[in-house]
Design an enzyme around this catalytic site. Sequence first.
Site, PDB file in Angstrom:
ATOM      1  N   GLU A  56      29.030  94.231 -19.392  1.00 24.20           N
ATOM      2  CA  GLU A  56      29.602  93.214 -18.498  1.00 24.20           C
ATOM      3  C   GLU A  56      28.684  92.010 -18.395  1.00 24.20           C
ATOM      4  OE1 GLU A  56      31.870  91.174 -16.944  1.00 24.20           O
ATOM      5  OE2 GLU A  56      32.737  93.136 -16.531  1.00 24.20           O
TER       6      GLU A  56
ATOM      7  N   ASP B 207      29.612  88.188 -19.834  1.00 23.28           N
ATOM      8  CA  ASP B 207      29.743  87.043 -18.944  1.00 23.28           C
ATOM      9  C   ASP B 207      28.831  85.898 -19.366  1.00 23.28           C
ATOM     10  OD1 ASP B 207      31.492  88.601 -17.497  1.00 23.28           O
ATOM     11  OD2 ASP B 207      30.088  89.052 -15.885  1.00 23.28           O
TER      12      ASP B 207
ATOM     13  N   SER C 156      37.451  90.408 -17.402  1.00 18.93           N
ATOM     14  CA  SER C 156      36.046  90.037 -17.238  1.00 18.93           C
ATOM     15  C   SER C 156      35.679  88.838 -18.092  1.00 18.93           C
ATOM     16  CB  SER C 156      35.136  91.196 -17.636  1.00 18.93           C
ATOM     17  OG  SER C 156      34.969  92.095 -16.581  1.00 18.93           O
TER      18      SER C 156
END
Length: 551
Positions: free
Chosen positions: A270, A274, A471
């Site tokens: 994650e 990002d 995400s």
Amino acid sequence: MTDDSYVPLPGSERSPLPGLEPAGPVDGAARIEVTLITRRRAALPAELILGPATLTQEQFAQQHGTDPADLVLIREVLARRGIEMTEADAGSRRVKAAGTITTLAETFGATLSMVRSPHPVAAGGLAEHRYREGSLRIPAELNGIVLAVLGLDDRPQARPQFRIAPAARPAASPAVAGVTAGGAAAGPAAAPAAATSYTPPQVAGFYQFPPGTDGTGRTLAILEFGGGFASSDLDSYFSGLGIPTPSVTAASVDGSVNQPGQDPNGADGEVLLDIEVAGSVAPGAAQIVYFAPNTDQGFVDAVTSAVHASPTPTAVSISWGESEDSWTAQARTALDQAIEDAAALGVTVCVAAGDNGSSDGVSDGASHTDFPASSPHALACGGTSLQGDPATGAITSETVWNDGSSGGATGGGVSDVFPVPSWQATAGVPVRAGGGSATGRGVPDVVGNADPDTGYQVLVDGQSIVVGGTSAVAPLWSALVCRLAQATNKSLGLIQTLLYAGVVAGATTPGFRDITSGNNGAYAAGPGWDACTGLGSPIGTTLLTRLSQAG
């Protein structure tokens, strides 16, 4: 009024969790810190929330932060009970209070125990944590002054909204070594024919992000609740794209720190997704990555820390969330108000809408929306499945992302707790799926590529992988917001008021590619806004024209 007079704390109720395993008593002598959220000195006027007017951090604290007299009273009341006020931030209306678990539990009326409970981010599927049921109380002197007490129960609160592509469909190795700065695949390093995957700049090309912009002069905050990043990964990734490594700084919240190398298939995935999506699409923006505990306390503290930071960020990217009903009302309100603060400060908060379709991963057979994406002050970012030609930037197909129960699908639907915002009133938000006549805040607002089968090439803990999920869409839109803000020389705050301006149910909104094919379970895509793909995916150059004309 006596010193032992207490009143219930509205919104603090916790229902019993299923599947609990006892893990013994808590250590009552252990010292912990809780977060108290206080009332505003004065309510935020609608014109500050809706924009375009904004406040500086100093103006906000003085006009709408915690009243200094309230802070004095809180300190006195807590001190009489053996609790220390360790920190007070008037702007974000947060007070940190520390004491033994026994003292804090007695003061706030909590019966605490240690349990193991099921949660998707926990190792082995079970997380060990402090646990409580029922309501909290506060000293009566603080009634109406303290609005939330967070941190007594420290169960995991949220899940990351990313999906790794099937192992049979990896990116070429290395994923980015043969990609040009412009994002076009170059030679043998492109993804193999069995896969469809793109670099983030290629996706930005499909969406016509405004040329001549890179986010320079803007700050982009990213919130993470586990994992970490290594500078070596970032240098390798951006070098492979021919892009200078952007400025990326880690910030600690409530004792959590950047801890890379733990699990490339977990939180590290994650974090790197990002940073790499945002950094390759808006490399001129300075990134600050806030690491916080995965609790309701940590989540609220992370958002308020980012929003009230100096310099004020242009955008905040949040790729974590959970169904609305998994949050206490006090935590939900505190977090929504923190995102409301962002709007008044000119900050756009972009939040992933979830990867589990219209159920949001809840097994009760009903439809649910993910929070904080469902906050009416957040830009909710859903997902599509995107096919296109990176060489030309032409999109050949874009549909709702839905790979079934095992592969994930975009979140979306109608909020159970937030009403339809004024700016969404003409979009055609339907009644909530499942019968009845109730409606509410519609999710998502916007979409972008999220299908892991058409995913993003990233580098995580030295491994080249392809990742999807909503995400990826939150940092993608955050980067776009930074570029739009750079081009217009203004902060965009609650950008929905501009994006939804003139929206008509069933009609395409200028600046968006209308997605009309597919469903996420209970909701189907169609012309105009829908509860799968919102207004649609961005046409960046047209959005820039609209925002520039808005003044």
